[in-house]
Design a protein around this motif. Structure first.
Motif, PDB file in Angstrom:
ATOM      1  N   PRO A   7       0.814  -1.227   0.000  1.00  0.00           N
ATOM      2  CA  PRO A   7       0.000   0.000   0.000  1.00  0.00           C
ATOM      3  C   PRO A   7       0.848   1.277   0.000  1.00  0.00           C
ATOM      4  CG  PRO A   7      -0.194  -1.159   2.111  1.00  0.00           C
ATOM      5  CD  PRO A   7       0.487  -2.076   1.161  1.00  0.00           C
ATOM      6  N   PHE A   8       2.009   1.251   0.672  1.00  0.00           N
ATOM      7  CA  PHE A   8       2.862   2.449   0.709  1.00  0.00           C
ATOM      8  C   PHE A   8       3.485   2.722  -0.665  1.00  0.00           C
ATOM      9  CE2 PHE A   8       2.839   1.235   5.243  1.00  0.00           C
ATOM     10  CZ  PHE A   8       2.349   2.421   5.769  1.00  0.00           C
ATOM     11  N   CYS A   9       3.856   1.664  -1.361  1.00  0.00           N
ATOM     12  CA  CYS A   9       4.407   1.806  -2.714  1.00  0.00           C
ATOM     13  C   CYS A   9       3.326   2.343  -3.656  1.00  0.00           C
ATOM     14  CB  CYS A   9       4.919   0.456  -3.209  1.00  0.00           C
ATOM     15  SG  CYS A   9       5.738   0.556  -4.822  1.00  0.00           S
ATOM     16  N   PHE A  10       2.113   1.805  -3.529  1.00  0.00           N
ATOM     17  CA  PHE A  10       0.989   2.241  -4.366  1.00  0.00           C
ATOM     18  C   PHE A  10       0.679   3.724  -4.124  1.00  0.00           C
ATOM     19  CE2 PHE A  10      -3.623   2.996  -4.719  1.00  0.00           C
ATOM     20  CZ  PHE A  10      -3.806   2.745  -6.068  1.00  0.00           C
ATOM     21  N   THR A  11       0.583   4.119  -2.847  1.00  0.00           N
ATOM     22  CA  THR A  11       0.257   5.526  -2.536  1.00  0.00           C
ATOM     23  C   THR A  11       1.352   6.457  -3.059  1.00  0.00           C
ATOM     24  OG1 THR A  11       1.226   5.299  -0.313  1.00  0.00           O
ATOM     25  CG2 THR A  11      -1.162   5.064  -0.482  1.00  0.00           C
ATOM     26  N   TYR A  12       2.619   6.021  -2.985  1.00  0.00           N
ATOM     27  CA  TYR A  12       3.720   6.868  -3.462  1.00  0.00           C
ATOM     28  C   TYR A  12       3.654   7.059  -4.979  1.00  0.00           C
ATOM     29  CZ  TYR A  12       8.455   8.757  -3.990  1.00  0.00           C
ATOM     30  OH  TYR A  12       9.532   9.559  -4.286  1.00  0.00           O
ATOM     31  N   ILE A  13       3.399   5.963  -5.704  1.00  0.00           N
ATOM     32  CA  ILE A  13       3.289   6.054  -7.176  1.00  0.00           C
ATOM     33  C   ILE A  13       2.123   6.973  -7.557  1.00  0.00           C
ATOM     34  CG2 ILE A  13       2.721   4.747  -9.282  1.00  0.00           C
ATOM     35  CD1 ILE A  13       4.274   2.361  -7.934  1.00  0.00           C
ATOM     36  N   MET A  14       0.978   6.801  -6.861  1.00  0.00           N
ATOM     37  CA  MET A  14      -0.202   7.628  -7.141  1.00  0.00           C
ATOM     38  C   MET A  14       0.062   9.095  -6.783  1.00  0.00           C
ATOM     39  SD  MET A  14      -2.363   5.707  -8.578  1.00  0.00           S
ATOM     40  CE  MET A  14      -3.831   6.718  -8.561  1.00  0.00           C
ATOM     41  N   THR A  15       0.817   9.317  -5.710  1.00  0.00           N
ATOM     42  CA  THR A  15       1.180  10.685  -5.302  1.00  0.00           C
ATOM     43  C   THR A  15       2.027  11.349  -6.385  1.00  0.00           C
ATOM     44  OG1 THR A  15       1.124  10.128  -2.948  1.00  0.00           O
ATOM     45  CG2 THR A  15       2.432  12.055  -3.560  1.00  0.00           C
ATOM     46  N   LEU A  16       3.031  10.617  -6.889  1.00  0.00           N
ATOM     47  CA  LEU A  16       3.902  11.154  -7.940  1.00  0.00           C
ATOM     48  C   LEU A  16       3.097  11.457  -9.207  1.00  0.00           C
ATOM     49  CD1 LEU A  16       7.083   8.870  -7.643  1.00  0.00           C
ATOM     50  CD2 LEU A  16       6.785  11.169  -6.742  1.00  0.00           C
ATOM     51  N   PHE A  47      -1.791  28.292  -5.864  1.00  0.00           N
ATOM     52  CA  PHE A  47      -1.776  27.728  -4.507  1.00  0.00           C
ATOM     53  C   PHE A  47      -1.916  26.203  -4.550  1.00  0.00           C
ATOM     54  CE2 PHE A  47      -3.371  32.059  -3.038  1.00  0.00           C
ATOM     55  CZ  PHE A  47      -2.174  32.412  -2.458  1.00  0.00           C
ATOM     56  N   ILE A  48      -2.751  25.710  -5.466  1.00  0.00           N
ATOM     57  CA  ILE A  48      -2.905  24.256  -5.641  1.00  0.00           C
ATOM     58  C   ILE A  48      -1.570  23.638  -6.077  1.00  0.00           C
ATOM     59  CG2 ILE A  48      -3.986  22.508  -7.136  1.00  0.00           C
ATOM     60  CD1 ILE A  48      -6.589  24.170  -6.881  1.00  0.00           C
ATOM     61  N   CYS A  49      -0.850  24.353  -6.968  1.00  0.00           N
ATOM     62  CA  CYS A  49       0.476  23.880  -7.397  1.00  0.00           C
ATOM     63  C   CYS A  49       1.450  23.835  -6.219  1.00  0.00           C
ATOM     64  CB  CYS A  49       1.036  24.794  -8.482  1.00  0.00           C
ATOM     65  SG  CYS A  49       0.271  24.509 -10.072  1.00  0.00           S
ATOM     66  N   MET A  50       1.370  24.834  -5.352  1.00  0.00           N
ATOM     67  CA  MET A  50       2.235  24.852  -4.152  1.00  0.00           C
ATOM     68  C   MET A  50       1.960  23.625  -3.285  1.00  0.00           C
ATOM     69  SD  MET A  50       2.094  28.841  -2.993  1.00  0.00           S
ATOM     70  CE  MET A  50       2.227  30.119  -4.235  1.00  0.00           C
ATOM     71  N   ASP A  98       3.370  18.188  -1.342  1.00  0.00           N
ATOM     72  CA  ASP A  98       3.042  16.754  -1.262  1.00  0.00           C
ATOM     73  C   ASP A  98       4.153  15.892  -1.857  1.00  0.00           C
ATOM     74  OD1 ASP A  98       0.654  17.229   0.011  1.00  0.00           O
ATOM     75  OD2 ASP A  98      -0.555  17.167  -1.817  1.00  0.00           O
ATOM     76  N   LEU A  99       4.715  16.323  -2.986  1.00  0.00           N
ATOM     77  CA  LEU A  99       5.804  15.570  -3.621  1.00  0.00           C
ATOM     78  C   LEU A  99       7.052  15.569  -2.735  1.00  0.00           C
ATOM     79  CD1 LEU A  99       5.407  16.818  -7.316  1.00  0.00           C
ATOM     80  CD2 LEU A  99       5.058  14.475  -6.508  1.00  0.00           C
ATOM     81  N   THR A 100       7.358  16.719  -2.122  1.00  0.00           N
ATOM     82  CA  THR A 100       8.536  16.834  -1.246  1.00  0.00           C
ATOM     83  C   THR A 100       8.357  15.977   0.004  1.00  0.00           C
ATOM     84  OG1 THR A 100       8.781  19.115  -2.011  1.00  0.00           O
ATOM     85  CG2 THR A 100      10.063  18.492  -0.072  1.00  0.00           C
ATOM     86  N   PHE A 101       7.179  16.101   0.594  1.00  0.00           N
ATOM     87  CA  PHE A 101       6.800  15.372   1.803  1.00  0.00           C
ATOM     88  C   PHE A 101       6.985  13.867   1.619  1.00  0.00           C
ATOM     89  CE2 PHE A 101       3.338  15.448   5.203  1.00  0.00           C
ATOM     90  CZ  PHE A 101       4.049  16.300   6.030  1.00  0.00           C
ATOM     91  N   SER A 102       6.367  13.344   0.537  1.00  0.00           N
ATOM     92  CA  SER A 102       6.404  11.902   0.275  1.00  0.00           C
ATOM     93  C   SER A 102       7.810  11.418  -0.037  1.00  0.00           C
ATOM     94  CB  SER A 102       5.494  11.562  -0.913  1.00  0.00           C
ATOM     95  OG  SER A 102       4.173  11.869  -0.595  1.00  0.00           O
ATOM     96  N   LEU A 110       1.405  10.541   6.733  1.00  0.00           N
ATOM     97  CA  LEU A 110       2.412  11.154   5.853  1.00  0.00           C
ATOM     98  C   LEU A 110       2.276  10.720   4.398  1.00  0.00           C
ATOM     99  CD1 LEU A 110       5.781  11.193   7.850  1.00  0.00           C
ATOM    100  CD2 LEU A 110       4.082  12.979   7.632  1.00  0.00           C
ATOM    101  N   THR A 111       1.590   9.605   4.139  1.00  0.00           N
ATOM    102  CA  THR A 111       1.558   9.072   2.776  1.00  0.00           C
ATOM    103  C   THR A 111       0.193   9.163   2.085  1.00  0.00           C
ATOM    104  OG1 THR A 111       1.207   6.852   3.707  1.00  0.00           O
ATOM    105  CG2 THR A 111       3.471   7.457   3.143  1.00  0.00           C
ATOM    106  N   VAL A 112      -0.902   9.092   2.854  1.00  0.00           N
ATOM    107  CA  VAL A 112      -2.239   9.076   2.225  1.00  0.00           C
ATOM    108  C   VAL A 112      -2.714  10.469   1.779  1.00  0.00           C
ATOM    109  CG1 VAL A 112      -4.687   8.509   2.550  1.00  0.00           C
ATOM    110  CG2 VAL A 112      -2.923   6.897   3.291  1.00  0.00           C
ATOM    111  N   PRO A 113      -2.654  11.526   2.631  1.00  0.00           N
ATOM    112  CA  PRO A 113      -3.123  12.838   2.162  1.00  0.00           C
ATOM    113  C   PRO A 113      -2.438  13.338   0.886  1.00  0.00           C
ATOM    114  CG  PRO A 113      -2.927  12.855   4.541  1.00  0.00           C
ATOM    115  CD  PRO A 113      -2.329  11.564   4.067  1.00  0.00           C
ATOM    116  N   PRO A 114      -1.097  13.181   0.716  1.00  0.00           N
ATOM    117  CA  PRO A 114      -0.494  13.621  -0.549  1.00  0.00           C
ATOM    118  C   PRO A 114      -1.046  12.903  -1.781  1.00  0.00           C
ATOM    119  CG  PRO A 114       1.209  13.303   1.105  1.00  0.00           C
ATOM    120  CD  PRO A 114      -0.062  12.753   1.677  1.00  0.00           C
TER     121      PRO A 114
END
Length: 313
Positions: free
Chosen positions: A32-41, A64-67, A72-76, A283-287
Motif C-alpha cells: 500500500p505504501f508503494c501504491f500511494t507513493y506512485i499515485m502521489t507522484l 496555490f494548488i500547485c504549491m 506533497d511531492l517533497t513530503f512523500s 504522511l503518505t495518504v493525504p499527498p
C-alpha cells in the motif's frame, strides 16, 4: 561521558525498525505504501503539468494548488523511499545528519502546508466576499510572495528546533521504533533532558496551527455568510463546490495531523505498530488524496488533466 565519546555517540547512525512487531509482514505492508507513493507522484505531477500548460489556469487559486502539489511531492519523497528501503531490503541504517534532515523536511513542510491552506482560504474569501478587488489584491507576484513567506516561516521556526535536537547527546540505544525519523521517537533516545526542545515544539505547534486554523475558520464563516446571500442557487452551489474541495483538504490535514500527534504522545493502550501505522499513513495518504480531491471537486482541474491526457495521445 567524555567529550570524545559523546561526539562519537552523537553522530553515529540510527537504525529504523520499520513497523515494530510486524517485521515479518514488511514486504506485504510495503505494497500500500508503494501504491500511494506512485499515485502521489502521478497525481501531483499531472496537476502541476495541467496548470503549467493550460493558460486559463494561470490564476492565484491554481498557483496555490500547485504549491500544495510541490509540498506533497517533497513530503512523500522525504519519507517513502527510505521507508520502502527498510521494508524491502532491510536497509535500516540512517545517518545522524540524514535523520535530522528528514525530520526537518517533515516539520518544515507541515508548517508550509498550513500556511498555504491559510492563503487558499484568504484567496476564496477575497474571490467570494470582495470579487471586484480580487485581481488587484491577489496578483501573481503577490501569490508567489505568499508562497515564499510560507516557506520562510516554516524553515524559520523549525531551524531552532533542529539545533536544539541535534545538540542533545544520544547515548541510549540507536534503534528508532519507527519507519522514519519521527520526532518523539528520536527524542526518547536522548540521554539528556529534552524539556527545552519539547516546550519549544509545543509552543510552535500550538501557535502556528492554532493561529492558522482560527483564521481559516473565520475566512470560511465569512464566505458562508456571503454565499448564503447570493441571489442565484446555481451561483451558491458553484461557490460551495469550489470551497468544498478546500475544506476537504483542510480537514484531512488538520484532523489527520492531530490524530497522529496525539497517538504518538498518548498510546491510549494501542499497540506500538498501530501508532506507527497511523503516523505512516498520515504522511503518505493525504499527498495521494489531495490531487484526487481537486480532480473530483474542481471542473477546471479536471478539464486541464483531460487536455493533458489528450495532448499525450
Amino acid at each position: 561521558m567524555s567529550t570524545a565519546n559523546r561526539s562519537i555517540t552523537n553522530t553515529s547512525p540510527f537504525l529504523l525498525m520499520g513497523i515494530p512487531g510486524l517485521e515479518a509482514l514488511h514486504v506485504w505492508l510495503s505494497i500500500p505504501f508503494c501504491f500511494t507513493y506512485i499515485m502521489t507522484l502521478l497525481g501531483n505531477s499531472m496537476v502541476l503539468l495541467a496548470v503549467r500548460l493550460d493558460k486559463s489556469l494561470h490564476e492565484p487559486m491554481y498557483y496555490f494548488i500547485c504549491m500544495l502539489a510541490v509540498i506533497d511531492l517533497t513530503f512523500s519523497t522525504a519519507v517513502v523511499p527510505k521507508m520502502l528501503g527498510v521494508f524491502w531490503f532491510n536497509s535500516r541504517e540512517i545517518g545522524f545528519e540524514a535523520c535530522f534532515i528528514q525530520m526537518f523536511f517533515i516539520h518544515t513542510f507541515t508548517a508550509v502546508e498550513s500556511g498555504v491552506l491559510l492563503a487558499m482560504s484568504f484567496d476564496r474569501y477575497v474571490a467570494i466576499c470582495n470579487p471586484l478587488r480580487y485581481n488587484t489584491i491577489l496578483t501573481s507576484s503577490r501569490t508567489i510572495q505568499i508562497g515564499l513567506l510560507s516557506v520562510a516561516r516554516g524553515a524559520g521556526v523549525m531551524t531552532p528546533l533542529m539545533c536544539l535536537l541535534t545538540s542533545l547527546p544520544y547515548c541510549k540505544t540507536r534503534v528508532i521504533p519507527h519507519s522514519y525519523c519521527e520526532h518523539m521517537a528520536v527524542v526518547e533516545l536522548a540521554c539528556a533532558d529534552p524539556s527545552v526542545s519539547d516546550l519549544y515544539s509545543l509552543i510552535v505547534a500550538t501557535l502556528l496551527v492554532g493561529a492558522d486554523s482560527v483564521f481559516i475558520t473565520f475566512s470560511y464563516v465569512m464566505i458562508l455568510r456571503s454565499v448564503m446571500r447570493l441571489p442565484s442557487q446555481e451561483a451558491r452551489l458553484k461557490a460551495l463546490r469550489t470551497c468544498g474541495s478546500h475544506v476537504s483538504i483542510i480537514l484531512l490535514f488538520y484532523v489527520g495531523g492531530l490524530l497522529s500527534m496525539y497517538l504518538q504522545m498518548f498510546s491510549f493502550g494501542l499497540a506500538p505498530h498501530v501508532q506507527v501505522l497511523v503516523a505512516d499513513f498520515y504522511l503518505t495518504v493525504p499527498p495521494m488524496l489531495n490531487p484526487i480531491i481537486y480532480g473530483v471537486k474542481m471542473k477546471q482541474i479536471q478539464e486541464g488533466i483531460f487536455k493533458l491526457l489528450q495532448f499525450g495521445h
